[in-house]
Scaffold this motif. Structure first.
Motif, short mmCIF file in Angstrom:
data_model
loop_
_atom_site.label_atom_id
_atom_site.label_comp_id
_atom_site.label_asym_id
_atom_site.label_seq_id
_atom_site.Cartn_x
_atom_site.Cartn_y
_atom_site.Cartn_z
N ILE A 94 32.62 4.53 -41.47
CA ILE A 94 32.72 5.90 -40.86
C ILE A 94 32.95 6.85 -42.29
N TRP A 97 29.55 6.92 -44.43
CA TRP A 97 28.39 7.69 -43.67
C TRP A 97 28.97 9.42 -44.21
N GLY A 98 30.19 9.37 -43.99
CA GLY A 98 30.56 10.85 -44.14
C GLY A 98 30.41 11.35 -45.60
N LEU A 103 27.09 13.19 -40.96
CA LEU A 103 28.02 13.25 -39.73
C LEU A 103 28.61 14.65 -39.29
N MET A 127 38.99 8.14 -37.51
CA MET A 127 38.03 8.83 -36.79
C MET A 127 37.68 9.94 -37.74
N TYR A 129 37.00 12.41 -41.39
CA TYR A 129 36.34 12.37 -42.54
C TYR A 129 36.89 13.68 -43.24
N VAL A 134 34.77 13.14 -36.98
CA VAL A 134 33.44 12.71 -37.06
C VAL A 134 33.02 11.69 -35.93
N ALA A 135 34.29 10.98 -35.35
CA ALA A 135 33.88 9.77 -34.63
C ALA A 135 34.81 9.90 -33.56
N SER A 302 33.90 2.43 -32.22
CA SER A 302 33.72 3.64 -32.25
C SER A 302 32.48 4.29 -32.24
N ALA A 304 30.21 7.21 -33.93
CA ALA A 304 30.47 8.31 -34.86
C ALA A 304 29.13 9.19 -34.71
#
Length: 417
Positions: A94, A97-98, A103, A127, A129, A134-135, A302, A304
Protein backbone atom coordinates in the motif's frame (compact mmCIF):
# COMPACT_ATOMS: atom_id res chain seq x y z
CA UNK A 1 9.29 -1.17 -6.06
CA UNK A 2 10.10 0.64 -9.32
CA UNK A 3 6.62 0.12 -10.67
CA UNK A 4 7.20 1.85 -13.97
CA UNK A 5 10.16 -0.39 -14.85
CA UNK A 6 8.35 -3.54 -13.76
CA UNK A 7 5.29 -2.67 -15.73
CA UNK A 8 7.12 -2.08 -19.01
CA UNK A 9 7.36 -5.86 -19.27
CA UNK A 10 3.62 -6.24 -18.73
CA UNK A 11 2.38 -3.46 -21.00
CA UNK A 12 2.07 -5.90 -23.87
CA UNK A 13 -0.55 -7.68 -21.80
CA UNK A 14 -2.52 -4.47 -21.28
CA UNK A 15 -4.00 -4.68 -24.75
CA UNK A 16 -5.44 -8.07 -23.84
CA UNK A 17 -7.17 -6.70 -20.75
CA UNK A 18 -10.68 -5.42 -21.05
CA UNK A 19 -10.30 -1.75 -20.16
CA UNK A 20 -13.74 -0.56 -19.12
CA UNK A 21 -15.41 2.51 -20.54
CA UNK A 22 -17.90 3.23 -17.80
CA UNK A 23 -21.10 4.80 -18.98
CA UNK A 24 -22.80 4.61 -15.59
CA UNK A 25 -23.14 7.56 -13.28
CA UNK A 26 -22.11 5.58 -10.21
CA UNK A 27 -19.99 2.51 -10.75
CA UNK A 28 -17.11 0.85 -8.92
CA UNK A 29 -14.69 -1.55 -10.53
CA UNK A 30 -12.94 -3.80 -8.03
CA UNK A 31 -9.85 -5.84 -8.88
CA UNK A 32 -9.46 -8.78 -6.51
CA UNK A 33 -8.37 -12.41 -6.26
CA UNK A 34 -11.17 -13.70 -4.02
CA UNK A 35 -12.02 -16.53 -6.38
CA UNK A 36 -12.31 -19.63 -4.17
CA UNK A 37 -15.76 -20.76 -2.98
CA UNK A 38 -16.14 -18.87 0.30
CA UNK A 39 -14.22 -15.84 -0.98
CA UNK A 40 -16.32 -15.57 -4.14
CA UNK A 41 -19.47 -15.72 -1.97
CA UNK A 42 -18.11 -12.84 0.09
CA UNK A 43 -17.33 -10.72 -2.98
CA UNK A 44 -20.90 -11.36 -4.20
CA UNK A 45 -22.23 -10.05 -0.86
CA UNK A 46 -20.29 -6.83 -1.31
CA UNK A 47 -21.68 -6.48 -4.84
CA UNK A 48 -25.21 -6.93 -3.44
CA UNK A 49 -24.56 -4.33 -0.76
CA UNK A 50 -23.30 -1.79 -3.31
CA UNK A 51 -26.19 -2.35 -5.72
CA UNK A 52 -28.64 -1.83 -2.85
CA UNK A 53 -27.00 1.59 -2.43
CA UNK A 54 -27.55 2.38 -6.12
CA UNK A 55 -23.95 1.78 -7.19
CA UNK A 56 -23.18 -0.57 -10.08
CA UNK A 57 -20.44 -3.17 -9.46
CA UNK A 58 -17.94 -4.16 -12.14
CA UNK A 59 -16.08 -7.30 -11.08
CA UNK A 60 -12.41 -7.65 -12.06
CA UNK A 61 -11.50 -11.02 -10.54
CA UNK A 62 -8.06 -12.40 -11.38
CA UNK A 63 -7.42 -15.97 -10.21
CA UNK A 64 -4.14 -17.73 -9.54
CA UNK A 65 -0.64 -17.03 -8.30
CA UNK A 66 -1.66 -16.06 -4.76
CA UNK A 67 -2.40 -12.55 -6.03
CA UNK A 68 0.64 -12.25 -8.30
CA UNK A 69 -1.51 -12.42 -11.45
CA UNK A 70 -3.79 -9.73 -10.07
CA UNK A 71 -0.83 -7.45 -9.36
CA UNK A 72 0.49 -7.90 -12.90
CA UNK A 73 -2.93 -6.92 -14.28
CA UNK A 74 -3.14 -3.95 -11.89
CA UNK A 75 0.29 -2.60 -12.88
CA UNK A 76 -0.65 -2.73 -16.56
CA UNK A 77 -3.94 -0.95 -15.92
CA UNK A 78 -2.36 1.84 -13.84
CA UNK A 79 0.36 2.50 -16.43
CA UNK A 80 -2.29 2.51 -19.16
CA UNK A 81 -4.08 5.28 -17.24
CA UNK A 82 -7.12 3.15 -16.46
CA UNK A 83 -6.85 2.21 -12.79
CA UNK A 84 -9.82 0.40 -11.22
CA UNK A 85 -11.77 2.05 -8.40
CA UNK A 86 -10.20 -0.31 -5.87
CA UNK A 87 -7.80 -3.25 -5.79
CA UNK A 88 -6.99 -5.96 -3.26
CA UNK A 89 -3.56 -4.95 -1.93
CA UNK A 90 -2.00 -5.44 1.49
CA UNK A 91 0.77 -4.41 3.85
CA UNK A 92 3.82 -2.44 2.69
CA UNK A 93 2.58 -2.66 -0.92
CA UNK A 94 0.00 0.00 0.00
CA UNK A 95 2.86 2.36 0.87
CA UNK A 96 4.67 1.48 -2.36
CA UNK A 97 1.60 2.38 -4.42
CA UNK A 98 1.14 5.53 -2.33
CA UNK A 99 4.62 6.69 -3.32
CA UNK A 100 3.57 6.42 -6.97
CA UNK A 101 0.91 9.07 -6.34
CA UNK A 102 -1.95 6.91 -7.67
CA UNK A 103 -3.97 6.27 -4.49
CA UNK A 104 -7.07 8.25 -3.49
CA UNK A 105 -7.53 10.03 -0.17
CA UNK A 106 -10.62 8.50 1.47
CA UNK A 107 -10.51 10.46 4.74
CA UNK A 108 -14.08 11.67 4.10
CA UNK A 109 -15.37 8.08 4.35
CA UNK A 110 -13.07 7.33 7.31
CA UNK A 111 -14.28 10.37 9.24
CA UNK A 112 -17.91 9.61 8.45
CA UNK A 113 -17.49 6.00 9.56
CA UNK A 114 -15.26 6.87 12.59
CA UNK A 115 -12.63 4.37 11.47
CA UNK A 116 -9.97 5.60 13.89
CA UNK A 117 -12.26 4.63 16.79
CA UNK A 118 -13.20 1.29 15.22
CA UNK A 119 -9.75 -0.02 14.22
CA UNK A 120 -6.71 -0.96 16.31
CA UNK A 121 -3.99 1.64 15.65
CA UNK A 122 -1.62 -0.99 14.25
CA UNK A 123 -4.28 -1.85 11.63
CA UNK A 124 -5.28 1.74 10.77
CA UNK A 125 -1.61 2.65 10.29
CA UNK A 126 -1.34 0.05 7.51
CA UNK A 127 -4.35 1.62 5.77
CA UNK A 128 -2.84 5.12 5.70
CA UNK A 129 -0.26 6.81 3.50
CA UNK A 130 1.35 9.95 4.92
CA UNK A 131 -1.37 10.12 7.58
CA UNK A 132 -4.35 9.80 5.20
CA UNK A 133 -6.57 6.77 4.65
CA UNK A 134 -6.01 5.27 1.19
CA UNK A 135 -7.22 1.71 1.87
CA UNK A 136 -9.90 -0.10 3.83
CA UNK A 137 -9.39 -3.37 5.77
CA UNK A 138 -11.67 -6.29 4.95
CA UNK A 139 -10.55 -8.77 7.60
CA UNK A 140 -7.81 -9.94 9.90
CA UNK A 141 -6.23 -13.38 9.64
CA UNK A 142 -4.30 -14.73 12.62
CA UNK A 143 -1.23 -16.59 11.38
CA UNK A 144 0.25 -18.00 14.61
CA UNK A 145 -2.13 -20.93 15.06
CA UNK A 146 -1.35 -24.57 15.75
CA UNK A 147 -4.07 -26.95 14.50
CA UNK A 148 -4.33 -30.18 16.46
CA UNK A 149 -6.26 -33.43 16.10
CA UNK A 150 -7.29 -34.39 19.69
CA UNK A 151 -7.96 -38.01 18.66
CA UNK A 152 -4.32 -38.35 17.57
CA UNK A 153 -3.20 -36.89 20.91
CA UNK A 154 -5.41 -39.39 22.73
CA UNK A 155 -4.05 -42.35 20.73
CA UNK A 156 -0.49 -41.24 21.47
CA UNK A 157 -1.15 -40.49 25.16
CA UNK A 158 -0.10 -36.88 24.55
CA UNK A 159 -1.50 -33.56 25.73
CA UNK A 160 -2.05 -30.30 23.83
CA UNK A 161 1.12 -28.15 24.03
CA UNK A 162 1.37 -24.51 25.12
CA UNK A 163 5.15 -24.12 24.77
CA UNK A 164 7.92 -25.76 22.78
CA UNK A 165 9.00 -28.06 25.60
CA UNK A 166 5.48 -29.52 25.71
CA UNK A 167 5.27 -29.47 21.90
CA UNK A 168 8.31 -31.73 21.53
CA UNK A 169 7.06 -34.10 24.25
CA UNK A 170 3.76 -34.43 22.34
CA UNK A 171 5.57 -34.77 18.99
CA UNK A 172 7.74 -37.61 20.37
CA UNK A 173 4.67 -39.49 21.61
CA UNK A 174 2.84 -39.06 18.28
CA UNK A 175 5.90 -40.27 16.37
CA UNK A 176 6.24 -43.30 18.67
CA UNK A 177 2.57 -44.11 18.03
CA UNK A 178 3.47 -44.49 14.33
CA UNK A 179 1.80 -41.26 13.17
CA UNK A 180 3.20 -38.06 11.66
CA UNK A 181 3.71 -35.43 14.35
CA UNK A 182 3.85 -32.32 12.13
CA UNK A 183 1.87 -31.98 8.90
CA UNK A 184 3.69 -29.59 6.57
CA UNK A 185 4.03 -28.66 2.93
CA UNK A 186 7.61 -28.06 1.84
CA UNK A 187 6.98 -24.77 0.02
CA UNK A 188 8.94 -21.57 0.84
CA UNK A 189 5.92 -19.62 2.10
CA UNK A 190 4.89 -22.50 4.37
CA UNK A 191 8.45 -22.78 5.70
CA UNK A 192 8.33 -19.03 6.41
CA UNK A 193 4.96 -19.41 8.16
CA UNK A 194 6.42 -21.97 10.60
CA UNK A 195 9.60 -19.91 11.00
CA UNK A 196 7.83 -16.71 12.04
CA UNK A 197 5.75 -18.55 14.65
CA UNK A 198 8.92 -20.15 16.01
CA UNK A 199 10.69 -16.76 16.22
CA UNK A 200 7.64 -15.35 18.03
CA UNK A 201 7.44 -18.33 20.39
CA UNK A 202 11.16 -18.35 21.21
CA UNK A 203 11.82 -14.62 21.36
CA UNK A 204 8.48 -12.97 22.16
CA UNK A 205 6.70 -10.09 20.42
CA UNK A 206 9.31 -7.39 21.17
CA UNK A 207 12.11 -9.54 19.73
CA UNK A 208 9.98 -10.47 16.71
CA UNK A 209 9.32 -6.76 16.07
CA UNK A 210 13.03 -5.89 16.23
CA UNK A 211 14.14 -8.86 14.12
CA UNK A 212 11.48 -9.40 11.45
CA UNK A 213 9.87 -5.94 11.20
CA UNK A 214 12.66 -3.48 12.00
CA UNK A 215 15.32 -5.89 10.61
CA UNK A 216 17.74 -4.95 13.38
CA UNK A 217 21.07 -6.69 12.45
CA UNK A 218 21.98 -7.43 16.08
CA UNK A 219 18.64 -9.20 16.60
CA UNK A 220 18.81 -11.11 13.31
CA UNK A 221 22.23 -12.53 14.18
CA UNK A 222 21.68 -13.10 17.91
CA UNK A 223 21.67 -16.04 20.33
CA UNK A 224 17.84 -15.78 20.37
CA UNK A 225 17.63 -16.13 16.58
CA UNK A 226 20.09 -19.05 16.67
CA UNK A 227 17.85 -20.69 19.29
CA UNK A 228 14.86 -20.12 16.96
CA UNK A 229 16.69 -21.89 14.11
CA UNK A 230 17.70 -24.71 16.51
CA UNK A 231 14.00 -25.10 17.36
CA UNK A 232 13.06 -25.07 13.67
CA UNK A 233 15.71 -27.74 12.98
CA UNK A 234 14.13 -29.94 15.64
CA UNK A 235 10.64 -29.41 14.16
CA UNK A 236 12.04 -30.62 10.81
CA UNK A 237 12.69 -34.04 12.31
CA UNK A 238 8.95 -34.57 12.88
CA UNK A 239 7.92 -33.77 9.28
CA UNK A 240 7.39 -36.71 6.92
CA UNK A 241 9.68 -37.37 3.95
CA UNK A 242 6.91 -36.67 1.40
CA UNK A 243 6.38 -33.04 2.47
CA UNK A 244 8.25 -31.43 -0.46
CA UNK A 245 5.90 -29.38 -2.62
CA UNK A 246 2.76 -30.44 -0.73
CA UNK A 247 0.00 -27.80 -0.75
CA UNK A 248 -1.01 -26.43 2.64
CA UNK A 249 -4.58 -27.74 2.40
CA UNK A 250 -3.31 -31.28 1.82
CA UNK A 251 -1.24 -30.95 4.99
CA UNK A 252 -4.38 -29.76 6.79
CA UNK A 253 -6.22 -32.81 5.43
CA UNK A 254 -3.59 -35.02 7.12
CA UNK A 255 -4.60 -33.53 10.48
CA UNK A 256 -8.32 -33.77 9.65
CA UNK A 257 -7.97 -37.46 8.67
CA UNK A 258 -5.89 -38.40 11.71
CA UNK A 259 -2.71 -39.17 9.76
CA UNK A 260 -0.89 -36.30 11.48
CA UNK A 261 -1.24 -34.63 14.85
CA UNK A 262 -0.37 -30.95 14.40
CA UNK A 263 0.06 -28.21 11.79
CA UNK A 264 1.40 -24.66 11.95
CA UNK A 265 -0.88 -22.58 9.68
CA UNK A 266 -3.00 -19.42 9.61
CA UNK A 267 -6.73 -19.41 10.29
CA UNK A 268 -7.63 -20.06 6.65
CA UNK A 269 -6.98 -23.71 7.61
CA UNK A 270 -10.22 -23.54 9.58
CA UNK A 271 -12.14 -23.45 6.31
CA UNK A 272 -10.83 -26.95 5.53
CA UNK A 273 -12.01 -28.31 8.89
CA UNK A 274 -15.41 -26.63 8.44
CA UNK A 275 -15.79 -28.00 4.90
CA UNK A 276 -15.10 -31.47 6.31
CA UNK A 277 -17.93 -30.99 8.83
CA UNK A 278 -15.57 -30.81 11.82
CA UNK A 279 -16.38 -28.89 15.02
CA UNK A 280 -13.80 -26.78 16.89
CA UNK A 281 -13.05 -28.00 20.41
CA UNK A 282 -14.40 -31.44 19.58
CA UNK A 283 -12.88 -32.67 16.30
CA UNK A 284 -9.96 -30.25 16.24
CA UNK A 285 -8.20 -27.74 18.46
CA UNK A 286 -7.04 -24.27 17.46
CA UNK A 287 -4.19 -23.30 19.77
CA UNK A 288 -1.78 -20.38 19.67
CA UNK A 289 1.53 -21.68 18.27
CA UNK A 290 3.82 -22.80 21.12
CA UNK A 291 4.91 -19.90 23.31
CA UNK A 292 2.75 -17.33 21.47
CA UNK A 293 -0.33 -17.18 23.73
CA UNK A 294 0.19 -13.46 24.39
CA UNK A 295 0.99 -12.52 20.79
CA UNK A 296 -0.86 -12.31 17.48
CA UNK A 297 0.67 -12.22 13.99
CA UNK A 298 -1.79 -10.52 11.67
CA UNK A 299 -2.38 -10.73 7.93
CA UNK A 300 -4.95 -8.22 6.63
CA UNK A 301 -6.81 -8.33 3.33
CA UNK A 302 -7.59 -4.78 2.22
CA UNK A 303 -8.89 -2.76 -0.71
CA UNK A 304 -6.70 0.16 -1.74
CA UNK A 305 -8.52 3.00 -3.48
CA UNK A 306 -7.13 4.47 -6.71
CA UNK A 307 -7.59 8.00 -8.06
CA UNK A 308 -10.84 8.23 -10.02
CA UNK A 309 -12.22 11.18 -11.99
CA UNK A 310 -15.60 12.82 -11.56
CA UNK A 311 -17.67 13.60 -8.48
CA UNK A 312 -20.03 10.65 -9.08
CA UNK A 313 -17.18 8.13 -9.25
CA UNK A 314 -15.49 9.62 -6.19
CA UNK A 315 -18.76 9.42 -4.24
CA UNK A 316 -19.24 5.79 -5.35
CA UNK A 317 -15.71 5.05 -4.13
CA UNK A 318 -16.47 6.54 -0.70
CA UNK A 319 -19.68 4.45 -0.61
CA UNK A 320 -17.62 1.32 -1.36
CA UNK A 321 -15.15 2.14 1.41
CA UNK A 322 -17.89 2.53 4.01
CA UNK A 323 -19.71 -0.59 2.77
CA UNK A 324 -16.53 -2.65 3.33
CA UNK A 325 -16.22 -1.26 6.86
CA UNK A 326 -19.89 -1.85 7.70
CA UNK A 327 -20.52 -4.41 10.49
CA UNK A 328 -22.94 -6.20 8.13
CA UNK A 329 -20.29 -6.89 5.47
CA UNK A 330 -17.47 -7.54 7.95
CA UNK A 331 -19.64 -10.26 9.53
CA UNK A 332 -20.63 -12.11 6.34
CA UNK A 333 -17.20 -11.86 4.70
CA UNK A 334 -15.36 -13.26 7.69
CA UNK A 335 -17.84 -16.04 8.39
CA UNK A 336 -17.11 -17.25 4.84
CA UNK A 337 -13.34 -16.67 4.96
CA UNK A 338 -12.46 -18.10 8.40
CA UNK A 339 -10.90 -14.79 9.46
CA UNK A 340 -12.24 -12.17 11.89
CA UNK A 341 -13.57 -8.64 11.36
CA UNK A 342 -10.97 -5.87 11.21
CA UNK A 343 -13.24 -3.43 13.03
CA UNK A 344 -14.81 -3.34 16.47
CA UNK A 345 -18.58 -3.50 16.95
CA UNK A 346 -19.41 -6.56 14.83
CA UNK A 347 -21.83 -9.07 16.38
CA UNK A 348 -20.02 -12.15 17.70
CA UNK A 349 -23.16 -14.33 17.72
CA UNK A 350 -22.45 -16.39 14.58
CA UNK A 351 -18.69 -16.87 15.04
CA UNK A 352 -17.22 -20.14 16.35
CA UNK A 353 -14.93 -20.64 19.35
CA UNK A 354 -11.72 -20.31 17.29
CA UNK A 355 -12.87 -16.96 15.88
CA UNK A 356 -13.95 -15.74 19.32
CA UNK A 357 -10.54 -16.68 20.75
CA UNK A 358 -8.93 -14.81 17.85
CA UNK A 359 -11.09 -11.71 18.50
CA UNK A 360 -10.28 -11.72 22.23
CA UNK A 361 -6.57 -12.22 21.61
CA UNK A 362 -6.44 -9.48 18.97
CA UNK A 363 -8.11 -7.07 21.37
CA UNK A 364 -5.74 -8.00 24.22
CA UNK A 365 -2.57 -7.91 22.11
CA UNK A 366 -3.49 -4.59 20.48
CA UNK A 367 -3.36 -3.12 23.99
CA UNK A 368 -0.31 -5.04 25.23
CA UNK A 369 1.97 -4.59 22.21
CA UNK A 370 1.74 -8.24 21.19
CA UNK A 371 -0.09 -7.53 17.91
CA UNK A 372 2.58 -7.79 15.18
CA UNK A 373 2.52 -7.97 11.36
CA UNK A 374 3.14 -11.30 9.64
CA UNK A 375 6.50 -11.37 7.88
CA UNK A 376 5.59 -14.54 5.96
CA UNK A 377 2.39 -13.04 4.54
CA UNK A 378 3.57 -9.69 3.24
CA UNK A 379 2.57 -7.47 6.15
CA UNK A 380 5.90 -6.58 7.77
CA UNK A 381 8.57 -5.61 5.22
CA UNK A 382 8.92 -4.90 1.51
CA UNK A 383 8.71 -7.78 -0.94
CA UNK A 384 12.42 -7.83 -1.90
CA UNK A 385 13.61 -8.20 1.69
CA UNK A 386 10.82 -10.63 2.60
CA UNK A 387 11.71 -12.79 -0.41
CA UNK A 388 15.41 -12.85 0.48
CA UNK A 389 14.69 -13.86 4.10
CA UNK A 390 12.23 -16.50 2.91
CA UNK A 391 14.99 -17.91 0.68
CA UNK A 392 17.29 -18.25 3.70
CA UNK A 393 14.59 -20.10 5.65
CA UNK A 394 13.84 -22.41 2.70
CA UNK A 395 17.56 -23.19 2.34
CA UNK A 396 17.75 -23.98 6.04
CA UNK A 397 14.72 -26.28 5.81
CA UNK A 398 16.16 -28.18 2.85
CA UNK A 399 19.83 -28.55 3.73
CA UNK A 400 22.27 -29.12 6.56
CA UNK A 401 22.84 -25.37 6.97
CA UNK A 402 23.72 -24.54 10.58
CA UNK A 403 21.66 -22.25 12.78
CA UNK A 404 24.58 -19.82 13.06
CA UNK A 405 25.02 -19.72 9.27
CA UNK A 406 21.28 -19.11 8.81
CA UNK A 407 21.23 -16.26 11.35
CA UNK A 408 24.25 -14.64 9.65
CA UNK A 409 22.56 -15.03 6.24
CA UNK A 410 19.50 -13.17 7.52
CA UNK A 411 21.57 -9.99 8.02
CA UNK A 412 22.60 -10.01 4.37
CA UNK A 413 19.06 -10.89 3.21
CA UNK A 414 17.64 -7.92 5.15
CA UNK A 415 19.62 -5.58 2.86
CA UNK A 416 18.04 -6.90 -0.36
CA UNK A 417 16.65 -4.29 -2.78
Amino acid sequence: MKLKQIVQATLAAASLLAIPLSGMAAEVEVLHYWTSGGEAKSAAELKKLMEAKGVSWKDFAVAGGGGENAMTALKARVIAGSAPTAAQIKGPSIQEWGKEGVLANIDVAANEGKWDASLPKVVSNVMKYQGHYVAVPVNVHRVNWLWVNPEVLKKAGATAPSNFEEFFVAADKIKKAGLIAVAHGGQPWQDATVFESVVLGVGGAAFYQKALVQLDPASLNSPTMIKAFDTLAKIKTYIDKDAAGRDWNLATAMVINGKAGMQFMGDWAKGEFSAAGKQPGKDYLCLPAPGTEKAFTFNIDSLAMFNVKGADQQKAQQTLANAVMSPEFQEVFNLNKGSIPARAGVSRAKFDSCALKSMDDMDATSKSGGLVPSFAHGMAIDSAKAGAIQDVVARFMNSTMTSQAAASALVKAAKAK
